[in-house]
Scaffold this motif. Sequence first.
Motif, PDB file in Angstrom:
ATOM      1  N   GLY A 248      91.980  44.602  48.843  1.00 29.43           N
ATOM      2  CA  GLY A 248      90.822  43.591  49.536  1.00 29.43           C
ATOM      3  C   GLY A 248      90.200  43.055  47.989  1.00 29.43           C
ATOM      4  O   GLY A 248      90.086  41.745  48.322  1.00 29.43           O
ATOM      5  N   ALA A 249      90.860  43.061  47.024  1.00 29.57           N
ATOM      6  CA  ALA A 249      89.683  42.828  45.515  1.00 29.57           C
ATOM      7  C   ALA A 249      90.205  41.843  45.536  1.00 29.57           C
ATOM      8  O   ALA A 249      89.844  40.383  45.097  1.00 29.57           O
ATOM      9  N   PRO A 250      91.474  41.087  45.544  1.00 23.19           N
ATOM     10  CA  PRO A 250      91.733  39.816  45.140  1.00 23.19           C
ATOM     11  C   PRO A 250      92.011  38.920  45.334  1.00 23.19           C
ATOM     12  O   PRO A 250      91.289  37.893  44.796  1.00 23.19           O
TER      13      PRO A 250
ATOM     14  N   ASN B  91      75.692  43.477  36.753  1.00 23.35           N
ATOM     15  CA  ASN B  91      76.292  44.073  35.732  1.00 23.35           C
ATOM     16  C   ASN B  91      77.231  44.977  36.680  1.00 23.35           C
ATOM     17  O   ASN B  91      78.392  45.725  35.323  1.00 23.35           O
ATOM     18  N   GLY B  92      77.379  45.143  37.765  1.00 25.58           N
ATOM     19  CA  GLY B  92      78.294  46.196  38.499  1.00 25.58           C
ATOM     20  C   GLY B  92      79.291  45.478  38.727  1.00 25.58           C
ATOM     21  O   GLY B  92      80.890  46.554  38.462  1.00 25.58           O
TER      22      GLY B  92
ATOM     23  N   PRO C 197      87.198  47.946  45.509  1.00 26.34           N
ATOM     24  CA  PRO C 197      85.951  47.438  46.633  1.00 26.34           C
ATOM     25  C   PRO C 197      84.703  46.852  45.238  1.00 26.34           C
ATOM     26  O   PRO C 197      84.181  46.860  46.040  1.00 26.34           O
ATOM     27  N   LEU C 198      84.661  48.231  44.436  1.00 25.98           N
ATOM     28  CA  LEU C 198      83.229  47.686  43.740  1.00 25.98           C
ATOM     29  C   LEU C 198      83.661  46.620  43.043  1.00 25.98           C
ATOM     30  O   LEU C 198      82.374  45.709  42.964  1.00 25.98           O
ATOM     31  N   LEU C 199      84.348  46.222  42.936  1.00 22.33           N
ATOM     32  CA  LEU C 199      84.995  44.707  42.025  1.00 22.33           C
ATOM     33  C   LEU C 199      84.620  43.415  43.242  1.00 22.33           C
ATOM     34  O   LEU C 199      84.196  42.434  42.853  1.00 22.33           O
TER      35      LEU C 199
END
Length: 233
Positions: A20-22, A72-73, A98-100
């Motif tokens: 789901g990041a895009p 930062n993340g 997911p962090l992106l």
Amino acid sequence: MSSTLFRTSPALRGALRASGAPKVAGAMAGIGFVRGKATLPDLPYDYGALEPHISGKIMELHHSKHHQTYVNGLNSAVQTIKEAESKGDFTKAATVAPLLNFHGGGHINHTLFWENLAPASREGGGDPSGALQKAIVADFGSVDSFRKQMDAALAGIQGSGWAWLVKDKTAGNLNIVTRANQDPVSGPYVPLLGIDAWEHAYYLQYQNRKAEYFEAIWNVINWKTVESRFEKP
């Protein structure tokens, strides 16, 4: 930066798409990047400029601590994914995606949020005007009805999230949508106005009385910014 990242290989694109990041990629265009890295945007007003509606201490912590954490993340996630791609480790890229989405969404959402606000003594508060006002009346009945519907959407968020006034790019009408956590607005919608319903946006001042925060923030909404987003083709 992000658009280049998502073009680099079919395998990486597939890994990120599965997570789901895009949806972050398109939303990132033009949002606070310098030489490939996300940066914390400056505010066009002082931390205390939105008082008494939003306290200076909340603004300082929200901007300099919470938003900086998302910046930062995001940079860390992007770097990790690029390194994983260079090694052909697409499993690791997928686990970091997911962090992106979370940190990238946090950066996007907050950058838009600061632009949504202005001191009540300047552009903040009042009612929208022009074509935006007509569209709100057409789709919600009145500006007051829109505010009530937006407040109801905010109150209905379970846990952390955002409520947004959006424009449907296909149909052209306005809608209210909510997003959990830091998920950005994507798909057919253009984000016009977002209100942060995370506790860190209000708790120091309003404690558990979040409905008071939702009511107060209308006094510092920068409708000129919202109108300019609405009028873009």
